[in-house]
Design a protein around this motif. Structure first.
Motif: not given
Ligand code: ZN
Length: 369
Positions: A2-3, A5-8, A64, A236-238, A240, A314
């Motif tokens: 997965k990218n 940028n789309e995971i926490k 992050t 920008d909850k992820y 980035k 998730k």
């Protein structure tokens, strides 16, 4: 994969997948094991004399900066400036000091210890691992990477503190030792750079002294240490944007060290960096009618803060009621004012700490964002 940028959620398995994909395992050593026996990996990279120790995810839910460290590795390997940095510096990088906490998305380790309050006691295997690496590697500089909650603004403004730095104290009266002056100069240098490149997006973190924190402990051991806090930005909850800011800051501070250009920087400018305030909330709703103890309260303001919860691998963002008052003293980039009709039709019965998801959905507040 997965990218990023789309995971926490950044568990140890994902980190190992990335190591595999980037063919990094031959350069990695296992330097310790967590409470649940998960390996703690360390990468040594560079050929220089000046040594920099960097660690991330000592708090498992602060993910992050781990992403930024992977970006930094790519930079050192592929970029011309990066290659030059690794020719002049030697990095020891621990991408994830707390694999158990990372796997269950918690700040603390499996024994529910905050590893950043364990520098003196060294009661946990993860803290012992970091201390051992500090003693063996003998760094000239340390970077301690963290993430901070979305409540922090720059000064009293409504601007989120997307990145913050701290030069940890060495004593209660905050004496300026030689090592502290160096980290202050480096922070001034990186903040000036961020200001020129992105305008105001940095802050200064609270410097109350606690020797049980690794940053304070290492600074007291005369090693300039910088604490990074990756913050947030609007919508920008992820995170980035703060991922990018941390990467650029790692590069900039490494350059200042390589060139020794920090020596010319005025450390006093450190005090001019605006300190963080817990001034922000994720959502504010005004003119809310509230039912409490069988009584109605009109024209109230409520603040809502997202809580991050791991469900089936998730991270879900759950909106919880943070505070209720006639007049709140918080700011937000999402402020809604209900009209009287909306307010009468949607009476809030939830209390502080309870889930506000249904209330928000009924009002359709977030659909146009
Ligand atoms: Zn942290």
């Amino acid at each position: 994969m997965k990218n990023l940028n789309e995971i926490k959620y950044f568990p140890s398995g994902l980190l190992e997948k990335i190591f595999n994909q980037k063919k990094m395992f031959s350069n990695l050593d296992i330097i310790g094991y967590s409470v649940l026996n998960n390996p703690i990996y360390r990468l040594r990279i560079g050929k220089g004399i000046k040594r920099i120790l960097i660690w991330s995810q000592m708090h498992g839910n602060e993910t992050t900066t781990t992403k930024s460290l992977i970006d930094f590795y790519d930079f050192l390997i592929n970029d011309k400036v990066g290659k030059d940095l690794s020719a002049h510096l030697l990095f020891s990088i621990i991408f994830q000091l707390n694999p158990d906490g990372s796997n269950r998305f918690s700040r603390n380790n499996h024994n529910n210890y905050d590893l950043n309050r364990d520098a003196l006691n060294l009661s946990q295997p993860e803290s012992k691992t970091l201390m051992k690496e500090f003693e063996v590697f003998k760094p000239n500089f340390c970077f301690n990477l963290h993430g901070q909650r979305s409540i922090y603004s720059i000064g009293k403004s409504t601007i989120p503190a997307s990145i913050s730095f701290l030069s940890p104290s060495t004593s209660k009266n905050k004496i300026l030792t030689k090592s502290r002056l160096i980290s202050m100069r480096l922070i001034v240098g990186v903040c000036d750079y961020i200001k020129s490149k992105y305008s105001l997006v940095y802050g200064r973190f609270d410097d109350s002294f606690n020797l049980n924190c690794f940053g304070d402990f290492f600074t007291k051991k005369r090693i300039p240490t910088i604490l990074f806090e990756a913050g947030h930005f609007y919508n920008d909850k992820y995170r980035k944007f703060s991922r990018e800011l941390v990467l650029q800051s790692l590069i900039k501070i490494s350059l200042l060290i390589k060139n020794e250009s920090y020596k010319q920087i005025d450390y006093k400018k450190y005090y001019k960096i605006k300190s963080n305030n817990d001034n922000l909330r994720d959502i504010i709703i005004k003119n809310v009618t509230i039912l409490k103890n069988n009584k109605l309260f009109f024209a109230q303001e409520i603040a809502i803060q997202y809580s991050e919860k791991l469900v089936k691998n998730k991270v879900l963002f759950i909106p919880l009621i943070d505070s209720i008052a006639k007049k709140l003293h918080y700011e937000s980039s999402l402020i809604f004012e209900l009209n009287d009709n909306q307010s009468q039709k949607n009476i809030l019965k939830s209390k502080i700490g309870e889930n506000a998801e249904k209330f928000i959905n009924k009002l359709n507040l977030l659909n146009n964002i």
